[in-house]
Design an enzyme around this catalytic site. Structure first.
Site, PDB file in Angstrom:
ATOM      1  CB  THR A 101      37.455  41.339  36.141  1.00 31.13           C
ATOM      2  OG1 THR A 101      37.293  40.414  37.210  1.00 31.13           O
ATOM      3  CG2 THR A 101      37.969  42.658  36.671  1.00 31.13           C
ATOM      4  CD  GLU A 153      37.674  33.464  41.763  1.00 30.16           C
ATOM      5  OE1 GLU A 153      38.544  33.341  40.890  1.00 30.16           O
ATOM      6  OE2 GLU A 153      36.474  33.582  41.525  1.00 30.16           O
ATOM      7  N   GLY A 158      42.289  35.031  32.504  1.00 34.64           N
ATOM      8  CA  GLY A 158      43.478  34.253  32.161  1.00 34.64           C
ATOM      9  C   GLY A 158      43.262  33.463  30.883  1.00 34.64           C
TER      10      GLY A 158
HETATM   11  C1  LIG Z   1      39.349  23.975  43.282  1.00 37.21           C
HETATM   12  C2  LIG Z   1      39.725  25.074  42.382  1.00 37.21           C
HETATM   13  C3  LIG Z   1      40.910  25.850  42.815  1.00 37.21           C
HETATM   14  C4  LIG Z   1      41.756  26.154  41.686  1.00 37.21           C
HETATM   15  C5  LIG Z   1      41.858  27.600  41.419  1.00 37.21           C
HETATM   16  C6  LIG Z   1      41.931  27.859  39.992  1.00 37.21           C
HETATM   17  C7  LIG Z   1      41.472  29.218  39.569  1.00 37.21           C
HETATM   18  C8  LIG Z   1      42.314  30.347  40.026  1.00 37.21           C
HETATM   19  C9  LIG Z   1      41.736  31.602  39.525  1.00 37.21           C
HETATM   20  C10 LIG Z   1      42.706  32.646  39.386  1.00 37.21           C
HETATM   21  C11 LIG Z   1      42.245  33.683  38.473  1.00 37.21           C
HETATM   22  C12 LIG Z   1      41.236  34.607  39.039  1.00 37.21           C
HETATM   23  C13 LIG Z   1      39.978  34.677  38.575  1.00 37.21           C
HETATM   24  C14 LIG Z   1      39.057  35.745  39.022  1.00 37.21           C
HETATM   25  O1  LIG Z   1      39.415  36.634  39.732  1.00 37.21           O
HETATM   26  S1  LIG Z   1      37.451  35.670  38.442  1.00 37.21           S
HETATM   27  C15 LIG Z   1      36.660  37.107  39.043  1.00 37.21           C
HETATM   28  C16 LIG Z   1      36.410  37.054  40.517  1.00 37.21           C
HETATM   29  N1  LIG Z   1      35.627  38.176  40.915  1.00 37.21           N
HETATM   30  C17 LIG Z   1      35.190  38.351  42.132  1.00 37.21           C
HETATM   31  O2  LIG Z   1      35.457  37.567  43.019  1.00 37.21           O
HETATM   32  C18 LIG Z   1      34.266  39.518  42.352  1.00 37.21           C
HETATM   33  C19 LIG Z   1      34.030  39.821  43.790  1.00 37.21           C
HETATM   34  N2  LIG Z   1      32.709  40.379  43.970  1.00 37.21           N
HETATM   35  C20 LIG Z   1      31.613  39.630  44.302  1.00 37.21           C
HETATM   36  O3  LIG Z   1      31.698  38.410  44.430  1.00 37.21           O
HETATM   37  C21 LIG Z   1      30.330  40.366  44.512  1.00 37.21           C
HETATM   38  O4  LIG Z   1      30.259  41.515  43.787  1.00 37.21           O
HETATM   39  C22 LIG Z   1      30.111  40.668  45.981  1.00 37.21           C
HETATM   40  C23 LIG Z   1      29.879  39.331  46.699  1.00 37.21           C
HETATM   41  C24 LIG Z   1      31.262  41.411  46.605  1.00 37.21           C
HETATM   42  C25 LIG Z   1      28.863  41.530  46.138  1.00 37.21           C
HETATM   43  O5  LIG Z   1      27.844  41.049  45.339  1.00 37.21           O
HETATM   44  P1  LIG Z   1      26.417  41.771  45.283  1.00 37.21           P
HETATM   45  O6  LIG Z   1      26.607  43.230  45.159  1.00 37.21           O
HETATM   46  O7  LIG Z   1      25.604  41.105  44.264  1.00 37.21           O
HETATM   47  O8  LIG Z   1      25.841  41.370  46.647  1.00 37.21           O
HETATM   48  P2  LIG Z   1      25.558  42.194  47.953  1.00 37.21           P
HETATM   49  O9  LIG Z   1      26.824  42.682  48.548  1.00 37.21           O
HETATM   50  O10 LIG Z   1      24.489  43.196  47.685  1.00 37.21           O
HETATM   51  O11 LIG Z   1      24.941  41.018  48.818  1.00 37.21           O
HETATM   52  C26 LIG Z   1      23.624  40.538  48.588  1.00 37.21           C
HETATM   53  C27 LIG Z   1      23.460  39.221  49.298  1.00 37.21           C
HETATM   54  O12 LIG Z   1      24.030  38.204  48.502  1.00 37.21           O
HETATM   55  C28 LIG Z   1      24.892  37.415  49.294  1.00 37.21           C
HETATM   56  N3  LIG Z   1      25.947  36.866  48.426  1.00 37.21           N
HETATM   57  C29 LIG Z   1      26.870  37.532  47.746  1.00 37.21           C
HETATM   58  N4  LIG Z   1      27.656  36.675  47.084  1.00 37.21           N
HETATM   59  C30 LIG Z   1      27.206  35.444  47.350  1.00 37.21           C
HETATM   60  C31 LIG Z   1      27.609  34.144  46.956  1.00 37.21           C
HETATM   61  N5  LIG Z   1      28.662  33.942  46.161  1.00 37.21           N
HETATM   62  N6  LIG Z   1      26.911  33.106  47.422  1.00 37.21           N
HETATM   63  C32 LIG Z   1      25.866  33.280  48.252  1.00 37.21           C
HETATM   64  N7  LIG Z   1      25.418  34.492  48.660  1.00 37.21           N
HETATM   65  C33 LIG Z   1      26.099  35.558  48.217  1.00 37.21           C
HETATM   66  C34 LIG Z   1      25.415  38.365  50.317  1.00 37.21           C
HETATM   67  O13 LIG Z   1      25.924  37.686  51.423  1.00 37.21           O
HETATM   68  C35 LIG Z   1      24.192  39.170  50.617  1.00 37.21           C
HETATM   69  O14 LIG Z   1      23.398  38.442  51.511  1.00 37.21           O
HETATM   70  P3  LIG Z   1      22.493  39.251  52.552  1.00 37.21           P
HETATM   71  O15 LIG Z   1      21.658  40.211  51.806  1.00 37.21           O
HETATM   72  O16 LIG Z   1      21.743  38.149  53.228  1.00 37.21           O
HETATM   73  O17 LIG Z   1      23.455  39.939  53.473  1.00 37.21           O
HETATM   74  C1  LIG Z   2      46.428  37.840  38.731  1.00 38.49           C
HETATM   75  C2  LIG Z   2      44.984  38.135  38.503  1.00 38.49           C
HETATM   76  C3  LIG Z   2      44.222  37.256  37.752  1.00 38.49           C
HETATM   77  C4  LIG Z   2      42.877  37.534  37.507  1.00 38.49           C
HETATM   78  N1  LIG Z   2      42.160  36.691  36.713  1.00 38.49           N
HETATM   79  C5  LIG Z   2      40.860  36.972  36.414  1.00 38.49           C
HETATM   80  C6  LIG Z   2      40.097  36.134  35.555  1.00 38.49           C
HETATM   81  O1  LIG Z   2      40.579  35.123  35.079  1.00 38.49           O
HETATM   82  N2  LIG Z   2      38.820  36.480  35.285  1.00 38.49           N
HETATM   83  C7  LIG Z   2      38.244  37.587  35.789  1.00 38.49           C
HETATM   84  O2  LIG Z   2      37.081  37.854  35.498  1.00 38.49           O
HETATM   85  N3  LIG Z   2      38.944  38.404  36.626  1.00 38.49           N
HETATM   86  C8  LIG Z   2      40.223  38.121  36.943  1.00 38.49           C
HETATM   87  N4  LIG Z   2      40.950  38.955  37.783  1.00 38.49           N
HETATM   88  C9  LIG Z   2      40.324  40.164  38.291  1.00 38.49           C
HETATM   89  C10 LIG Z   2      40.027  40.114  39.774  1.00 38.49           C
HETATM   90  O3  LIG Z   2      38.981  39.244  40.056  1.00 38.49           O
HETATM   91  C11 LIG Z   2      39.733  41.514  40.271  1.00 38.49           C
HETATM   92  O4  LIG Z   2      40.882  42.307  40.081  1.00 38.49           O
HETATM   93  C12 LIG Z   2      39.335  41.497  41.728  1.00 38.49           C
HETATM   94  O5  LIG Z   2      38.065  40.917  41.899  1.00 38.49           O
HETATM   95  C13 LIG Z   2      39.380  42.892  42.382  1.00 38.49           C
HETATM   96  O6  LIG Z   2      38.587  43.782  41.707  1.00 38.49           O
HETATM   97  P1  LIG Z   2      39.123  45.223  41.224  1.00 38.49           P
HETATM   98  O7  LIG Z   2      40.351  45.002  40.427  1.00 38.49           O
HETATM   99  O8  LIG Z   2      37.962  45.870  40.592  1.00 38.49           O
HETATM  100  O9  LIG Z   2      39.530  45.976  42.520  1.00 38.49           O
HETATM  101  P2  LIG Z   2      38.803  47.260  43.124  1.00 38.49           P
HETATM  102  O10 LIG Z   2      37.457  46.865  43.605  1.00 38.49           O
HETATM  103  O11 LIG Z   2      38.887  48.405  42.207  1.00 38.49           O
HETATM  104  O12 LIG Z   2      39.735  47.497  44.382  1.00 38.49           O
HETATM  105  C14 LIG Z   2      40.523  48.659  44.599  1.00 38.49           C
HETATM  106  C15 LIG Z   2      40.381  49.100  46.056  1.00 38.49           C
HETATM  107  O13 LIG Z   2      39.048  49.506  46.299  1.00 38.49           O
HETATM  108  C16 LIG Z   2      38.559  48.907  47.473  1.00 38.49           C
HETATM  109  N5  LIG Z   2      37.106  48.678  47.360  1.00 38.49           N
HETATM  110  C17 LIG Z   2      36.390  48.344  46.268  1.00 38.49           C
HETATM  111  N6  LIG Z   2      35.095  48.176  46.594  1.00 38.49           N
HETATM  112  C18 LIG Z   2      34.977  48.405  47.899  1.00 38.49           C
HETATM  113  C19 LIG Z   2      33.898  48.365  48.831  1.00 38.49           C
HETATM  114  N7  LIG Z   2      32.668  48.038  48.466  1.00 38.49           N
HETATM  115  N8  LIG Z   2      34.148  48.659  50.112  1.00 38.49           N
HETATM  116  C20 LIG Z   2      35.401  48.965  50.513  1.00 38.49           C
HETATM  117  N9  LIG Z   2      36.461  49.003  49.690  1.00 38.49           N
HETATM  118  C21 LIG Z   2      36.259  48.727  48.401  1.00 38.49           C
HETATM  119  C22 LIG Z   2      39.314  47.591  47.581  1.00 38.49           C
HETATM  120  O14 LIG Z   2      39.346  47.135  48.905  1.00 38.49           O
HETATM  121  C23 LIG Z   2      40.683  47.991  47.061  1.00 38.49           C
HETATM  122  O15 LIG Z   2      41.431  48.512  48.134  1.00 38.49           O
HETATM  123  C24 LIG Z   2      42.292  38.697  38.042  1.00 38.49           C
HETATM  124  C25 LIG Z   2      43.065  39.574  38.807  1.00 38.49           C
HETATM  125  C26 LIG Z   2      44.386  39.300  39.036  1.00 38.49           C
HETATM  126  C27 LIG Z   2      45.208  40.259  39.842  1.00 38.49           C
END
Ligand SMILES: CCCCCCCCCCC/C=C/C(=O)SCCNC(=O)CCNC(=O)[C@H](O)C(C)(C)COP(=O)(O)OP(=O)(O)OC[C@H]1O[C@@H](n2cnc3c(N)ncnc32)[C@H](O)[C@@H]1OP(=O)(O)O
Ligand SMILES: Cc1cc2nc3c(=O)[nH]c(=O)nc-3n(C[C@H](O)[C@H](O)[C@H](O)COP(=O)(O)OP(=O)(O)OC[C@H]3O[C@@H](n4cnc5c(N)ncnc54)[C@H](O)[C@@H]3O)c2cc1C
Length: 662
Positions: free
Chosen positions: A147, A429, A186
């Site tokens: 992110t 996530e 993190g």
């Molecule tokens: C056991 C372990 C548990 C312990 C837990 C420990 C860890 C805790 C962690 C806490 C800290 C947090 C960490 C984080 O937050 S890390 C950052 C996480 N970030 C996100 O999750 C980002 C979210 N966004 C996305 O994943 C993608 O941008 C998104 C899927 C929303 C869109 O991707 P994209 O634009 O590339 O794709 P499209 O929407 O155009 O879709 C295209 C097609 O691809 C398919 N697709 C998308 N994602 C996946 C996937 N992961 N696997 C398979 N296929 C995927 C999608 O369905 C589309 O398919 P179609 O074209 O057929 O519809």
């Molecule tokens: C406690 C915590 C720990 C984290 N740890 C990590 C980490 O270790 N590593 C890492 O890489 N990231 C980490 N993150 C980041 C996290 O993965 C992102 O914050 C998360 O994926 C959401 O993305 P954003 O912040 O860009 O939200 P945004 O996408 O900006 O969301 C804001 C608003 O916009 C809306 N929105 C955005 N896109 C769309 C769409 N296409 N259609 C409709 N609505 C939409 C959402 O629904 C939401 O209401 C962490 C976040 C938190 C809070």
């Protein structure tokens, strides 16, 4: 667990009322008697380490002290894990003892939860051989840096750049804008020396999408940021205070070619880009963690429910009947309504997690044989269950907190921190709405396939059945309710699809029509999740090996979940299923009967989560129910109570009072 000798008499009475064997429930919940024994044994080993005990509650420490204490304890905990592994030749069993030690979130969470799994899942065998031993033994510490300030949800929009330089066979990492700075990972703030950086790959000016790279960002001896690295911590949050979330930017920072994790796509020495079989495999770690989060939701609901149910058994307030003593607040039906759904939901999430874990393992096995057919179903299901369970679990924790009245507002209840940590999972996530819309894409495709009479994947095959069965009368049984939720999902999927078609007929293109239908699409995904949660959890209860006594109670809990959500979403059911007003009245009565039936087992049920006092870390939830004593003991630890008169009296209060006399 504590003995019953000094136990609050209400809790002693509650435990005597229990109609099933609590140990049987514990063993069922955690898998087996052996699993329970091993888990408890490991928890004992951790809790025996004196250095892991905190001198004063974390809340009295500064942000910096909290972090430092967190790192101190995380390193000791890591030694216990290592020693256990050396002695038993296997990893410790799944457990939640980190909660007892760190209280908030470990600064190593991302190392263990995402850095190591990403190397394992995205690295070639050679890359795994190079980094996994070092990472697993903590010679290097890492995080998952995806992110950025400007982009989290839309990861194709990430701005961190990795440009391949064939002359030196290196990637050059750059963060050209403020919004391109990594933000959130993190452990990044002050803990890690490595990270998986997700960046846009450029070769000869051509973009090849986002890929994971390993970058060492701090010197292993001095821990100073390496030249070209700007890194720091992002500051206090709602929770996750000890997770050490950070920011990161690169300025012409070079890493060797072998540092791109190349299991899926490769960059050859000369700069040739070799595409992987499916570019979405790069997102694999996120799918794994989303599955894990469903399991975490079960834990947080159990934790909050244990605290609130035990407290409600101990707490007396007002009268149900004027002639009787003040009632235990657990005897108020409204209190049961607030709390029993948290107990039931914890079981539902646990069963859903186990079900998802199986699906995940199968798909990973298939992928290792280059078979990808079931990946879309896994992604769609992990997205919607993570989204719905995390939001529901957050609400349940908050409801448990509110159900503890004023004392639930005390940090020492551990409910405020638990809420802060649980609710974070709605965003991290993959933000809730964004993930539900991913599932909606899958549902729309499934619907189109259903219209063509094609065979559907198991998790959506009910769409076909619902298409055939829409005229069948409603049945007020658990199986009938499961079908009802499937009909709601069917109805919402169909309505969302038809809304998109309507807008397209009006001349809108597909993307605009999608956006205009997106509230409905999100609701369709939610309904699909609810149908899965109901079906999976009911099937799990029906096929469980529990004794008749336990089975009866588990069925009551599962029915409570089904009935609760039927009543909560009665409007949808009236709209999309054949339920009638009379059916709803019968179910309302049934729901109330279930609350009354579960009431005698409430304390037994939360004892069945087997969460030790140290894990609960709550003045209100301990096994012995010494609620008031603990509240007072904890209050006396306040630094303000370590002096009779605080210096602010002489500095401010007294001068103010004296000025007021003039
Ligand atoms: C056991 C372990 C548990 C312990 C837990 C420990 C860890 C805790 C962690 C806490 C800290 C947090 C960490 C984080 O937050 S890390 C950052 C996480 N970030 C996100 O999750 C980002 C979210 N966004 C996305 O994943 C993608 O941008 C998104 C899927 C929303 C869109 O991707 P994209 O634009 O590339 O794709 P499209 O929407 O155009 O879709 C295209 C097609 O691809 C398919 N697709 C998308 N994602 C996946 C996937 N992961 N696997 C398979 N296929 C995927 C999608 O369905 C589309 O398919 P179609 O074209 O057929 O519809
Ligand atoms: C406690 C915590 C720990 C984290 N740890 C990590 C980490 O270790 N590593 C890492 O890489 N990231 C980490 N993150 C980041 C996290 O993965 C992102 O914050 C998360 O994926 C959401 O993305 P954003 O912040 O860009 O939200 P945004 O996408 O900006 O969301 C804001 C608003 O916009 C809306 N929105 C955005 N896109 C769309 C769409 N296409 N259609 C409709 N609505 C939409 C959402 O629904 C939401 O209401 C962490 C976040 C938190 C809070």
């Amino acid at each position: 667990m504590s003995t019953e000798t000094k136990c609050n008499p209400d809790l002693v009475r509650e435990r005597a009322k229990c109609t099933f064997d609590v140990n049987e429930l514990i063993n069922l919940f955690y898998g087996s008697e052996k699993a329970t024994k091993e888990r408890r044994h490991f928890e004992d080993a951790v809790l025996a380490v004196k250095e892991l005990k905190d001198a004063i509650p974390e809340e009295y420490l500064s942000h910096k002290e909290r972090y430092e204490n967190g790192v101190r304890k995380a390193t000791i905990l890591r030694d216990v894990y290592r020693d256990y592994k050396a002695k038993h030749n296997r990893d410790p069993p799944p457990n939640q003892i980190t909660k007892a030690v760190i209280k908030d979130i470990s600064p190593f969470l991302l190392h263990n939860g995402m850095f190591v799994p990403t190397i394992a899942g995205q690295g070639t065998p050679e890359q795994q051989a190079e980094w996994l031993p070092k990472a697993e033994s903590m010679q290097i510490i890492g995080t998952y840096a995806q992110t950025e300030l400007g982009h989290g949800s839309f990861i194709r929009g990430l701005e961190t750049i990795a440009t391949y330089d064939p002359k030196t066979e290196e990637f050059v990492l750059n963060n050209p804008t403020l919004t391109s700075f990594k933000w959130w990972p993190g452990g990044l703030g002050s803990t890690v020396n490595h990270c998986v950086v997700v960046a846009q790959l450029y070769i000869n000016g051509k973009s090849h999408g986002i890929h994971p790279f390993i970058a060492q960002i701090r010197d292993l001896d001095t821990h100073k940021p390496l030249p070209g690295v700007k890194v720091g911590e992002i500051g206090p949050k709602m929770g996750f205070q000890t997770a050490n979330n950070g920011f990161l930017g690169f300025d012409n920072f070079r890493i060797p070619r072998k540092n791109m994790l190349m299991k899926n796509a490769q960059v050859l020495k000369d700069g040739t880009f070799v595409k992987g079989i499916n570019e979405k495999l790069t997102y694999g770690t996120m799918v794994m963690v989303r599955v894990g989060i469903v399991g975490d939701c079960s834990f947080y609901a159990a934790l909050a429910a244990t605290i609130a149910v035990r407290y409600s058994a101990v707490r007396h307030q007002s009268h149900i009947k004027a002639s009787e003593p003040e009632a235990q607040i657990l005897d108020y039906l409204t209190q049961q309504h607030k709390l029993f759904i948290a107990v039931a939901s914890s079981h539902v999430y646990r069963n859903a997690y186990l079900w998802m874990e199986k699906m995940y393992t199968n798909v990973m096995k298939e992928l290792s044989q280059d078979k990808q057919d079931n990946l879309p179903e896994l992604h769609a299901t992990a997205c919607c269950l993570k989204a719905v369970c995390s939001r529901d679990a957050g609400s349940l924790v908050e409801e448990c907190r509110l159900a503890c009245g004023g004392h639930g507002y005390m940090a020492s209840s551990n409910l405020p921190l638990t809420y802060g940590v649980t609710i974070a999972a709605v965003t991290y996530e993959g933000e809730r709405t964004v993930l539900l819309l991913q599932t909606a894409r899958y549902l729309m495709k499934a619907w189109m396939a259903a219209l063509k009479g094609k065979v559907l994947s198991p998790s959506v095959s009910y769409l076909l059945n619902s298409l055939k069965e829409s005229k069948k009368p409603w049945q007020n049984t658990p199986e009938g309710i499961v079908k009802g939720f499937q009909h709601v999902s069917f109805g919402k999927v169909k309505a969302a699809y038809e809304t998109i078609q309507k807008y397209m007929k009006q001349g809108k293109d597909y993307e605009d029509a999608w956006n205009l239908a997106s509230v409905q699409l999100v609701k369709a995904s939610e309904a699909h999740s609810r149908a899965i949660l109901c079906e999976v959890s009911w099937e799990a209860v029906c096929s469980s090996s529990a004794s008749p006594n336990l089975s009866r109670v588990l069925q009551q809990l599962a029915q409570l979940y089904l009935t609760y959500w039927t009543l909560e979403t009665s409007g949808d059911l009236l709209l999309y299923s054949n339920i009638t007003k009379d059916d709803l009245i019968i179910l309302r009565d049934k729901y109330e009967e279930l609350l009354v039936a579960i009431r005698p087992n409430a304390v037994g049920l939360v004892d069945g989560f087997d969460l030790r006092d140290e894990i609960l870390n709550s003045t209100l939830g301990s096994y012995d129910g010494r609620v008031y004593e603990r509240l007072m003991e904890e209050a006396l630890k306040s630094p303000l109570n370590q002096e009779t008169v605080n210096s602010s009296f002489h500095k401010y209060l007294k001068p103010m009072m004296e000025k007021a006399k003039l």
